[in-house]
Design an enzyme around this catalytic site. Sequence first.
Site, PDB file in Angstrom:
ATOM      1  N   GLU A   1       0.816  -1.212   0.000  1.00  0.00           N
ATOM      2  CA  GLU A   1       0.000   0.000   0.000  1.00  0.00           C
ATOM      3  C   GLU A   1       0.854   1.269   0.000  1.00  0.00           C
ATOM      4  OE1 GLU A   1      -2.125  -3.081   2.698  1.00  0.00           O
ATOM      5  OE2 GLU A   1      -0.076  -2.472   2.237  1.00  0.00           O
TER       6      GLU A   1
ATOM      7  N   CYS B   1       1.031   2.268   6.331  1.00  0.00           N
ATOM      8  CA  CYS B   1       0.317   2.311   5.053  1.00  0.00           C
ATOM      9  C   CYS B   1      -0.906   3.217   5.140  1.00  0.00           C
ATOM     10  CB  CYS B   1      -0.081   0.901   4.623  1.00  0.00           C
ATOM     11  SG  CYS B   1       1.348  -0.137   4.198  1.00  0.00           S
TER      12      CYS B   1
END
Length: 158
Positions: free
Chosen positions: A56, A87
């Site tokens: 991510e 993330c």
Amino acid sequence: MKSDVFYLRRCDEVSKESINHGNTPFGAILVDGEGNILLEQENVEVTTGDCTGHAETTLMARASRKYSKEFLSKCTLYSTFEPCAMCSGAIYWGGVGRVVYGASETTLLDLTGDNPQNPTMSLSCRDVFAAGQKDIEVVGPFPGLEEELMEVHKGFWK
């Protein structure tokens, strides 16, 4: 537009590719408001030696160089597992408006245990986003899909 489950299954395919490339089994994709897959990203932490190489975070670094925050606010980031605190921060700062994940961070902890390669934190992405000033829609986990998404992880963390 395809369903959230369709995109989560695509993330699962990306996570399998990650293993084939010597990384941990995580995958993320970015989808625009029309349902087009814009970016796909596997985890690259192991092969690059970069502790920020989660799928991510790496995807958001790429997306923020390519798209405006206004555009990203209409996009959805899909991830096999709930984004970790790092993330989630990248998603927040990048400006993505919607996050969909298949399995929770607590489910991941059950899988990885105390494996030093994945020291899971007990901090949900919802809590990270709630501490900020932007509204980010979060959808997940998908209990009916969790077992399918965990399959690639079974035996990996032992």
